[in-house]
Scaffold this active site. Sequence first.
Site, short mmCIF file in Angstrom:
data_model
loop_
_atom_site.label_atom_id
_atom_site.label_comp_id
_atom_site.label_asym_id
_atom_site.label_seq_id
_atom_site.Cartn_x
_atom_site.Cartn_y
_atom_site.Cartn_z
N ASN A 123 0.80 -1.22 0.00
CA ASN A 123 0.00 0.00 0.00
C ASN A 123 0.84 1.27 0.00
OD1 ASN A 123 -2.51 1.51 0.28
ND2 ASN A 123 -1.86 1.92 2.37
N THR A 173 18.07 -21.69 -24.13
CA THR A 173 16.67 -21.40 -24.40
C THR A 173 16.38 -21.63 -25.87
OG1 THR A 173 16.75 -19.69 -22.69
CG2 THR A 173 14.86 -19.66 -24.18
N LYS A 175 14.95 -21.27 -29.43
CA LYS A 175 14.52 -20.14 -30.25
C LYS A 175 14.11 -20.64 -31.63
CE LYS A 175 15.96 -17.18 -27.04
NZ LYS A 175 15.08 -16.29 -26.29
N LYS A 177 11.30 -18.44 -29.81
CA LYS A 177 10.57 -18.86 -28.62
C LYS A 177 9.09 -19.08 -28.89
CE LYS A 177 10.47 -14.07 -26.88
NZ LYS A 177 10.88 -13.25 -25.72
N LYS A 201 15.57 -25.15 -22.41
CA LYS A 201 14.58 -24.37 -21.65
C LYS A 201 13.45 -23.88 -22.54
CE LYS A 201 14.27 -19.87 -19.31
NZ LYS A 201 13.53 -19.22 -20.39
N GLU A 204 9.97 -17.97 -21.34
CA GLU A 204 9.00 -17.64 -20.28
C GLU A 204 7.58 -17.53 -20.80
OE1 GLU A 204 10.85 -13.75 -21.68
OE2 GLU A 204 11.55 -15.76 -21.22
N HIS A 294 11.88 -18.50 -13.67
CA HIS A 294 12.16 -17.35 -14.53
C HIS A 294 11.59 -16.10 -13.87
CE1 HIS A 294 12.38 -14.67 -17.99
NE2 HIS A 294 13.22 -15.53 -18.53
N ARG A 295 12.29 -14.97 -14.04
CA ARG A 295 11.88 -13.74 -13.37
C ARG A 295 11.17 -12.76 -14.31
NH1 ARG A 295 17.42 -10.19 -12.36
NH2 ARG A 295 18.25 -10.33 -14.48
#
Length: 453
Positions: A123, A173, A175, A177, A201, A204, A294-295
Site C-alpha cells: 500500500n 533457451t 529459439k 521462442k 529451456k 518464459e 524465470h523472473r
Amino acid sequence: MSPQTETKAGVGFKAGVKEYKLTYYTPEYETKDTDILAAFRVTPQPGVPPEERGAAVAAESSTGTWTTVWTDGLTSLDRYKGRCYHIEPVPGEEEQFIAYVAYPLDLFEEGSVTNMFTSIVGNVFGFKALRALRLEDLRIPVAYVKTFQGPPHGIQVERDKLNKYGRPLLGCTIKPKLGLSAKNYGRAVYECLRGGLDFTKDDENVNSQPFMRWRDRFLFCAEAIYKSQAETGEIKGHYLNATAGTCEEMIKRAVFARELGVPIVMHDYLTGGFTANTSLSHYCRDNGLLLHIHRAMHAVIDRQKNHGMHFRVLAKALRMSGGDHVHSGTVVGKLEGERDITLGFVDLLRDDYIEKDRSRGVYFTQDWVSLPGVLPVASRGIHVWHMPALTEIFGDDSVLQFGGGTLGHPWGNAPGAVANRVALEACVKARNEGRDLAAEGGEIIREACKWSP
C-alpha cells in the site's frame, strides 16, 4: 470487558490528524532478533522532514492510517506497530535518504511471502506524500525463515540427482521462442542436449498456445531427453514451463511432467504469483522434481533506481517461496549488471550466511539457517567468448545459459552446443591448473577451438 481494554478506554479518544513521527519514529529503539528489518530509499515531497516521511512509511506499511481511530485503544500499538528506527542520507543525493524500519514478527503469516509483501509494499508505494519509494533490502529473521520450506531441493541435491560436479551447468533457451510446432521444438531440444548441454529451456512466454499445446510439447521434449541421455550417457533435462492461468492447471502440468519421468519443470514466479510458486515448490519437493524459476516482469519492479524494489529483495523472496534455479543477470552480455551488486544478491541466493556489506548492496546480515541454496542462472546475450569471464565471476554453482549463443552457430544447433561445452571445460581445466581466466581467457578459448566446431 478485559482489564486491558477498560484501562485504555478510560484514557479517552480524541479524533483528528496527528504527525506520524510522534508514534512511529523511534530512534531509541533497539531492534530484536525476531524483527523483519527493511531499508527503504525515500524521495519525499519538498518541505517534509525526513523523520516524518520515514515514520509515515513505517505507519502505512504496518498499523497506521491517516488519522487517529477509536479502535487504537483496543490493541497494543507498541507491540504491533512498525518503527522507523534510523535515517541516513544517500551519498550524492541531497533529496533522498534511507529509512530503516523494523516490523514485529506477529504482523506476518507464517510461511507466506504473499502476506509479507502485501504488508510491507502492498500500500505504501502509492502514498502521495512521497515522490518515490524503493525497497532496497530486507532482513528476514531466523524465526521467520524457519516457517518456509524454501527451494524444493537445493544445490547439493540437484548435483547428486544429475551426477554433475566441479563445473557450472550449461543450458539453452530454444529459439524462436514462439511459433515452432511441438515436433520441431523437440528436435531442437534433442540437438542441443546431444551436443553436450545439460539443460534446454522453454522461454518464459511458452505456455499452451494454439501453435503448440503444452501436452504435445511435454511429450516431444521428453522423447528428446531420453534419446539424448541414451546416446551421451549423461542425465539431461528440459525446463518444461508449467505456468498456467490457474494453480490447478499449473499443478496438472507438473503432474504430467512427473509421470513422464523428466527431472525438472519451470515457473514464471512474478507473473504467476508467490502463492502459485510456493504451491508448485511444495509439489516439486514431494515428487522429486527440480524447479527452474524465470523472473519475467522483474524489470517492471526493479529497474527504476528510485522507485520499486531491488532484485535482491525478490531474490530473497524466491529463496523463501521456493526454486532451485533463478535468473540473476549476467554482469556481461546483453543485460549487464553491476558486478559487485549482482554478486551480492548471488551470494544471498547460494550461501547460508551473508555478512552486511554496503559496497555490494547488502544492507543487513542474513542467516538462512541451512535453507537450501538456489543456483543463479546467467543468461541473455552471452556466447562462448564470454565463457572465461562467466566461469570466473559465477564459479561452479551456477547455470550458464546460451540461447542465440548456441542456436546461432553457423553449423547448427548441435555444433553450437559442442562449442559451449568445449569452451566451458577448457575454462574449468585452465582455472584448475591455476591460469588467470581474466587475463588469458581469449587465449584459452582459441586453444579450445582446435577441438571444437
